[in-house]
Write a protein that holds these residues in place. Sequence first.
Motif, PDB file in Angstrom:
ATOM      1  N   GLU A 135      71.776  31.997 -62.352  1.00 14.63           N
ATOM      2  CA  GLU A 135      72.453  33.310 -62.935  1.00 14.63           C
ATOM      3  C   GLU A 135      71.661  33.419 -64.308  1.00 14.63           C
ATOM      4  O   GLU A 135      71.770  32.414 -65.119  1.00 14.63           O
ATOM      5  CB  GLU A 135      74.057  33.108 -63.245  1.00 14.63           C
ATOM      6  N   THR A 136      71.167  34.490 -64.745  1.00 11.04           N
ATOM      7  CA  THR A 136      70.541  34.793 -65.935  1.00 11.04           C
ATOM      8  C   THR A 136      71.781  35.732 -66.706  1.00 11.04           C
ATOM      9  O   THR A 136      72.249  36.714 -66.149  1.00 11.04           O
ATOM     10  CB  THR A 136      69.358  35.399 -65.995  1.00 11.04           C
ATOM     11  N   GLN A 137      71.918  35.226 -67.903  1.00 11.15           N
ATOM     12  CA  GLN A 137      72.871  36.071 -68.587  1.00 11.15           C
ATOM     13  C   GLN A 137      72.251  36.355 -70.199  1.00 11.15           C
ATOM     14  O   GLN A 137      71.841  35.663 -70.872  1.00 11.15           O
ATOM     15  CB  GLN A 137      74.152  35.172 -68.970  1.00 11.15           C
ATOM     16  N   PRO A 138      72.172  37.792 -70.265  1.00  6.59           N
ATOM     17  CA  PRO A 138      71.276  38.191 -71.545  1.00  6.59           C
ATOM     18  C   PRO A 138      72.175  37.882 -72.830  1.00  6.59           C
ATOM     19  O   PRO A 138      73.365  37.411 -72.539  1.00  6.59           O
ATOM     20  CB  PRO A 138      71.517  39.595 -71.517  1.00  6.59           C
ATOM     21  N   GLY A 139      71.809  37.340 -73.721  1.00  5.74           N
ATOM     22  CA  GLY A 139      72.075  36.740 -75.039  1.00  5.74           C
ATOM     23  C   GLY A 139      72.871  37.897 -76.016  1.00  5.74           C
ATOM     24  O   GLY A 139      72.147  38.486 -76.932  1.00  5.74           O
ATOM     25  N   TYR A 140      74.167  37.909 -75.825  1.00  2.77           N
ATOM     26  CA  TYR A 140      74.839  38.762 -76.883  1.00  2.77           C
ATOM     27  C   TYR A 140      75.525  37.984 -77.626  1.00  2.77           C
ATOM     28  O   TYR A 140      76.540  37.235 -77.400  1.00  2.77           O
ATOM     29  CB  TYR A 140      75.902  39.636 -76.096  1.00  2.77           C
ATOM     30  N   SER A 141      75.495  38.004 -79.051  1.00  4.33           N
ATOM     31  CA  SER A 141      76.435  37.405 -80.049  1.00  4.33           C
ATOM     32  C   SER A 141      77.955  37.892 -79.923  1.00  4.33           C
ATOM     33  O   SER A 141      77.710  39.180 -79.306  1.00  4.33           O
ATOM     34  CB  SER A 141      75.959  37.367 -81.495  1.00  4.33           C
ATOM     35  N   ARG A 142      78.760  37.161 -80.167  1.00 11.80           N
ATOM     36  CA  ARG A 142      80.136  37.924 -80.171  1.00 11.80           C
ATOM     37  C   ARG A 142      80.097  38.997 -81.280  1.00 11.80           C
ATOM     38  O   ARG A 142      79.458  39.107 -82.279  1.00 11.80           O
ATOM     39  CB  ARG A 142      81.295  37.003 -80.838  1.00 11.80           C
TER      40      ARG A 142
END
Length: 103
Positions: free
Chosen positions: A58-65
């Motif tokens: 699974e690839t998950q894009p990097g979103y800060s909170r």
Amino acid sequence: MLESSGAGTATEWHVLAMLGDKISRLNPGQARANVLQQRGYQDWGYNGVTSNGEYIVETQPGYSRKTARCCPDRSTIEMTFKFTGTSVVLDKVAELPFTPTEW
């Protein structure tokens, strides 16, 4: 492997396995949530899921909170899960090179 998707992304996924005489649904949700929380990432979707033998990546894009959904601001995380025959376990986590989106 079954997945629920929209707009070409997998929002959630699980593995169905025969355990004893029952079909069981194996969900990686808690392990996945732990990885994102430890890194301070927000799950805004746009993740992708592929499988190859006993491995699910699974690839998950990097979103800060509190980051806007349009604009990942951190490296994509690649989580590799392994199907052991009775469970789905987190095998490894890697960060992919970050390329900022220009608007």
